[in-house]
Design a protein around this motif. Structure first.
Motif: not given
Length: 209
Positions: A193-209
């Motif tokens: 749950a926490e991993d996916l939540h943080q991934a969503a935040r990174l995606w919105r910042r265009e930082s999920l790579a």
């Protein structure tokens, strides 16, 4: 679309042997990231209903081994790591929808938060309804807002984690082995749950790579 599209997902074993020769961590990481990006961006750029549905049903027909070989060693807060966790969540619900429904319903009862609303499953949710919801979330990965899909999956995990933790308490005295299994599942779901939540935040910042 040609068979060439499937290469990022299903590669022959000899190709895997070549890609992961020597088990070089840098090479494993490079392949994981490149395949995840190629798969996701290709489908999102040119969504095709048949391709999307095949990707949603991938683990039902092919299991998890091919995806595991590609993405399971990727850090949680990366694109391949996020896709790996999404597929694992989907597989767990497809494999045992009855237990998933039990956990979800107990979590909805105990958890005082908006997570059940965000996840989007009805309450009470029948096993087949949970299967439908997780497939809907996976569909959003490929044709919707990816961050929303991640947030829904995160909320789903949080609700189920609450259910598993409370069931663990219920069985602590009468069935300690079952209690331990539920505790382990709750911890894993909470982490996801926490991993996916943080991934969503990174995606919105265009930082999920």
């Amino acid at each position: 679309m040609t068979d060439e599209f499937h290469k990022p997902v299903r590669l022959p074993s000899e190709t895997f042997d070549r890609l992961f020769a020597g088990d070089d961590p840098a090479e494993v990481s490079r392949v994981a990231h490149s395949t995840a990006q190629a798969l996701l961006m290709r489908v999102r750029a040119e969504p095709d209903t048949d391709i999307v549905e095949r990707l949603i049903d991938f683990t039902n027909h092919n299991g998890i081994d091919d995806i595991a070989e590609l993405w399971s060693r990727s850090p949680a807060k990366t694109l391949p790591g996020s896709l790996w966790r999404l597929y694992l969540l989907q597989l767990s619900i497809h494999d045992d929808p009855d237990t998933s429904a039990l956990l979800y319903e107990r979590g909805c009862t105990e958890l005082r938060s908006a997570d059940a609303v965000i996840a989007g499953a009805p309450s009470p949710a029948a096993p087949d309804e949970l299967v439908s919801v997780i497939d809907q979330i996976m569909r959003g990965v490929f044709i919707g807002d990816f961050a929303v899909a991640l947030d829904r999956a995160s909320a789903f995990c949080r609700v189920q984690a609450s259910g598993a933790a409370h069931l663990a308490d219920d069985y602590e005295q009468s069935e300690p082995g079952r209690s331990t299994a539920f505790t382990t599942r709750a911890l894993r779901l909470s982490t996801y749950a926490e991993d996916l939540h943080q991934a969503a935040r990174l995606w919105r910042r265009e930082s999920l790579a």
